[in-house]
Enzyme design. Structure first.
Site, PDB file in Angstrom:
ATOM      1  N   GLU A   1      -3.600 -10.237 -27.349  1.00 45.46           N
ATOM      2  CA  GLU A   1      -2.331 -10.602 -26.497  1.00 45.46           C
ATOM      3  C   GLU A   1      -1.965 -12.065 -26.654  1.00 45.46           C
ATOM      4  O   GLU A   1      -0.801 -12.503 -26.483  1.00 45.46           O
ATOM      5  CB  GLU A   1      -2.780 -10.494 -24.872  1.00 45.46           C
ATOM      6  CG  GLU A   1      -3.197  -9.326 -24.486  1.00 45.46           C
ATOM      7  CD  GLU A   1      -3.461  -9.042 -22.881  1.00 45.46           C
ATOM      8  OE1 GLU A   1      -2.812  -8.430 -22.166  1.00 45.46           O
ATOM      9  OE2 GLU A   1      -4.777  -9.585 -22.851  1.00 45.46           O
TER      10      GLU A   1
ATOM     11  N   HIS B   1       0.855  -1.240  -0.010  1.00 42.58           N
ATOM     12  CA  HIS B   1       0.104  -0.076   0.338  1.00 42.58           C
ATOM     13  C   HIS B   1       0.729   1.188   0.069  1.00 42.58           C
ATOM     14  O   HIS B   1       0.581   2.204  -0.678  1.00 42.58           O
ATOM     15  CB  HIS B   1      -0.919  -0.029   1.146  1.00 42.58           C
ATOM     16  CG  HIS B   1      -2.071  -1.061   1.379  1.00 42.58           C
ATOM     17  ND1 HIS B   1      -2.866  -1.328   1.980  1.00 42.58           N
ATOM     18  CD2 HIS B   1      -2.351  -1.684   0.060  1.00 42.58           C
ATOM     19  CE1 HIS B   1      -3.843  -2.338   1.791  1.00 42.58           C
ATOM     20  NE2 HIS B   1      -3.417  -2.426   0.678  1.00 42.58           N
TER      21      HIS B   1
ATOM     22  N   CYS C   1      -2.127  -0.811 -26.404  1.00 39.19           N
ATOM     23  CA  CYS C   1      -2.042  -0.099 -24.963  1.00 39.19           C
ATOM     24  C   CYS C   1      -0.742  -0.957 -24.227  1.00 39.19           C
ATOM     25  O   CYS C   1      -0.523  -0.820 -23.011  1.00 39.19           O
ATOM     26  CB  CYS C   1      -3.232  -0.641 -24.240  1.00 39.19           C
ATOM     27  SG  CYS C   1      -3.954  -2.049 -24.121  1.00 39.19           S
TER      28      CYS C   1
END
Ligand code: PEP
Ligand code: MG
Length: 768
Positions: free
Chosen positions: A624, A383, A695
């Site tokens: 992909e 985090h 992308c």
């Protein structure tokens, strides 16, 4: 330990034979030099001359490590002699710096194509294609680097590298006997305080930062263990818990006010931990049996740590850190301190150094002064790292940091290369200050073109879109001038939660994302987890080949309720607004059909409940998996759009693991194979009038983006920092000239077209 790293096969020959006999002859002559007279410098000069002659190298050079982790050219045969004692490289800079930084030998048949290649004009090394280099090691310390170079492309044989390694051992003695440099500079073992040092670690958040060390030591010692009045202790504990909650709420509010939605998300999760019933009831129980509140908090933490310490799962380890963080916070509140940071005494440019840290602790520090973060423990998915990235704070993780760094030490955190310079020498400081200033100048330049059209020099419009995965990325949309979001990776919020977010939580999140994006287009990619990105609350089991395993849409199709919930949340969040959804890892038309069917089921469900559908719905897929290339005629009529995920496509096309440093750069996406695939996609999507974008990371690298535009791509989606460099490139590009040039490249036998494309860019004034 040394290791030979070699580029892929080049087109050069094996070069003149160098074998065991040549090696023995060379070493015999080396012995003569060492036994003869002369200063250390003179003997070194003789050694490099001998190596160049015996190994028929055009260049032999020796770099010696100076104080401050600088490699100085000490002797050369073949490079400009004026560069001796003038050319200096930082560890990590250029191939020589790479060899020193990794203590690793390299043998490259095409050195300029190596990612670490750095051209130093003063050495006149322009024409040299091949390079073999070895670290000069003594003990485990790197004392310098020995290299040979050849004008032509040639593959080095093992004997050559081994001979260089043997000679490097002799040169290490020369250096160690202090005949070459001041003894102080070679006794850095153990880093006596005040001598510069370098820590090698892992890059967790990109960027460069300089500042003074602030040691983050949250641990408070608990002095009184036993309490007389359990009720009074419980009350004290409840009060402290209350103040801690409000302090976290304040942080949450501050994060919201600052528009930081993602830290907010994380803090919310974190607050959930603070309310964890099990944790709190264990603390209360310990107080009831007679411990002070502090001792109870500490004991429960020790207990948790002991129970979880053998677990290696990164997610669990991150949760453990969250609890450590909460423990420290609670102890601080029990001690009556509200914050572990004292703004008044902290330096203006600070680099935080911590064993570990929670996200809230990071946010306790004044963001306007916080320049970088150095952690002993942590992973990129922790985090604190997610928050640091969102705040643009470079982070490096390196063990032993706290032993080697004193408070207020000058530090440089290089979050691009995962290294930290401790008390760096002045020239290193200057080099970094220059790098930071250059970065600022570039950013200024990018800001200037932000509102200018994204169109090539010959008038071809190119749509630049963003890849995002955190709410915090979205403000970049306006700031960067990108047209929309070409890829929103939805998995990150799933990964930081303790359980699968329900439809409502997902709907709220997607709604917030859509609000943030406003009128600009955004493409949501459905959950791309599995393999190495296993959710902690999802059972999958170990897989031998995670990249080829049970991941992404495969999980969604096997557990349709998961995918349906996500699609439902997306449809609900859109509520009358446009929605674009795409699926990752589709390998066959039937999979797309299966996923599309789930969209239709959810649409029907919406309408049966009288809820408005999206104002428009576009459903597409990522490309992909190479198998799709042979299904285009059946697939394309079903699609609204197609987006190439070149990261995975490259890995599957070349069967080269993208996560393995030995294979991830072995093949180049700028290869005839890959560009042929891209050209085919441009042609087929054009024929079927399906909009096409890309992308993967290559779309964000200026030279690669140039090639993609040359192939025919008109929509590129990239991470926010790439927008400026790519837009600068395309505004200087003449597409017609590039198309013409590239027409002859597709059928070649090249390993990589990078050099040729770079030459085109140079010759045609394309800024890359
Ligand atoms: C890709 O594979 O190119 C892609 C964009 O997806 P990810 O990097 O998230 O796998
Ligand atoms: Mg992918």
């Amino acid at each position: 330990m040394t290791e030979t790293l070699e580029t892929a096969a080049g087109d050069g020959g094996a070069g003149p034979r160098f074998d065991g006999t040549s090696s023995r002859r060379l070493l015999a002559r080396l012995r003569d030099i060492m036994a003869g007279s002369g200063s250390g410098q003179e003997r070194l000069d003789k050694i490099v001359t001998l190596i160049a002659a015996e190994m028929k190298a055009d260049v032999c050079s020796c770099y010696v490590m100076r104080a401050g982790e600088v490699l100085e050219l000490f002797s050369t045969e073949g490079l400009n002699k004026t560069a001796v004692h003038n050319t200096r490289l930082r560890v990590g800079e250029g191939i020589v710096g790479y060899i020193a930084g990794h203590a690793r030998s390299v043998a490259l048949d095409n050195a300029p194509s190596h990612p670490s290649f750095a051209y130093r004009p003063e050495t006149g090394e322009d024409p040299f294609q091949s390079l073999a280099g070895v670290p000069i090691l003594r003990g485990s310390k790197v004392r310098g680097v020995l290299v040979i170079q050849h004008k032509d492309r040639r593959r080095y044989v093992e004997e050559e590298v081994e001979t260089l390694q043997t000679i490097a051992m002799v040169v290490a003695e020369l250096v160690a006997q202090s005949e070459l440099v001041n003894p102080v500079e070679v006794t850095t073992t153990g880093d006596p305080v005040l001598l510069p040092a370098r820590l090698s670690g892992t890059a967790m958040s990109a960027g460069l930062a300089m500042g003074l060390a602030v040691i983050h030591r949250p641990q408070l010692t608990v002095r009184q263990m036993v309490a007389e009045d359990a009720d009074a202790e419980l009350e004290r504990f409840n009060a402290a818990l209350q103040t801690m909650h409000s302090a976290i709420d304040d942080l949450l509010e501050a994060a919201s006010l600052a528009g930081l939605s993602e830290p907010r998300d994380i803090l919310e999760t974190y607050r959930m931990f603070a309310e964890d019933r099990g944790w709190l009831s264990r603390i209360r129980e310990a107080i009831r049996v007679g411990l002070t509140a502090e001792a109870a908090v500490q004991q429960v933490q020790n207990d948790t740590r002991a129970r979880m310490s053998h677990l290696t799962d990164p997610y669990i380890r991150e949760r453990l850190m969250d609890f450590e963080d909460l423990t420290n916070r609670l102890l601080q509140h029990l001690a009556g301190k509200t914050s572990g940071t004292d703004g008044a005494t902290l330096p203006d440019d600070m680099i935080l150094v911590a064993r570990s840290m929670g996200p809230a602790e990071l946010l306790d520090y004044d963001r306007t002064r916080l320049r970088g973060l150095l952690l002993e423990e942590g992973s990129p998915a922790s985090h604190v790292c997610i928050v640091a990235r969102a705040l643009n704070i470079p982070v490096v993780q390196a063990g032993d940091a706290l032993n080697r760094i004193e408070a207020l030490d000058q530090l440089i955190v290089d979050g691009d290369h995962g290294q930290v310079f401790i008390r760096p020498a002045e020239d290193i400081q200057m080099a970094f200050a220059e790098a930071v200033a250059l970065q600022h100048r570039k950013e200024q330049m990018y800001a200037e073109i932000r509102n200018l059209p994204s169109v090539t020099r010959d008038g071809v419009p190119i749509s630049i879109q963003l890849n995002c995965g955190l709410l915090i990325d979205l403000p970049h949309l306006k700031a960067s001038g990108a047209e929309g979001v070409g890829l929103y990776r939805t998995e990150i919020p799933f990964m930081v939660r303790a359980s699968y977010p329900d439809v409502k939580a997902q709907t709220d999140l997607y709604g917030r994302i859509m609000d943030e994006v406003g009128d600009r287009p955004i493409v949501f990619r459905t959950l791309d987890v599995g393999g190495d990105k296993m959710l902690p609350y999802m059972t999958g089991g170990e897989e031998e080949n995670p990249a080829l395993g049970w991941r992404a849409v495969r999980i969604g199709l096997d557990h349709p309720s998961l995918l349906r919930q996500q699609l439902r949340a997306l449809l609900l969040a859109a509520a009358g607004r446009p929605l674009s959804v795409m699926f990752p890892m589709i390998a066959e038309v039937a999979e797309f059909d299966g996923a599309r069917r789930l969209v239709d089921l959810e649409l029907r469900r919406l309408s049966s409940q009288g809820i408005a559908p999206p104002s428009s719905l576009r459903v597409g897929t990522m490309l992909e998996v190479p198998s799709l290339l042979w299904q285009l005629p059946a697939l394309l009529p079903k699609l609204d759009f197609l987006s190439v995920g070149s990261n995975d496509l490259t890995q599957y096309l070349f069967a080269a693991d993208r996560g393995n440093p030995r294979t991830s750069t072995r093949y180049d996406p700028l290869s005839p194979a890959m560009l042929c695939v891209m050209r085919r996609l441009v042609d087929e999507c054009g024929r079927h009038k399906v909009s096409l974008s890309i992308c993967g990371e290559m779309a964000g690298r200026p030279l690669d983006a140039m090639a993609l535009i040359g192939v025919g791509f008109r929509t590129l989606s990239m991470s926010p920092p790439s927008v400026g460099p790519v837009k600068t490139m395309l505004r200087s590009l003449d597409v017609a000239a590039l198309r013409q040039y590239m027409s002859g490249l597709y059928t070649g036998a090249d390993h990589s077209l990078r050099d040729k494309l770079r030459t085109f860019a140079k010759d045609h004034g394309v800024i890359i």
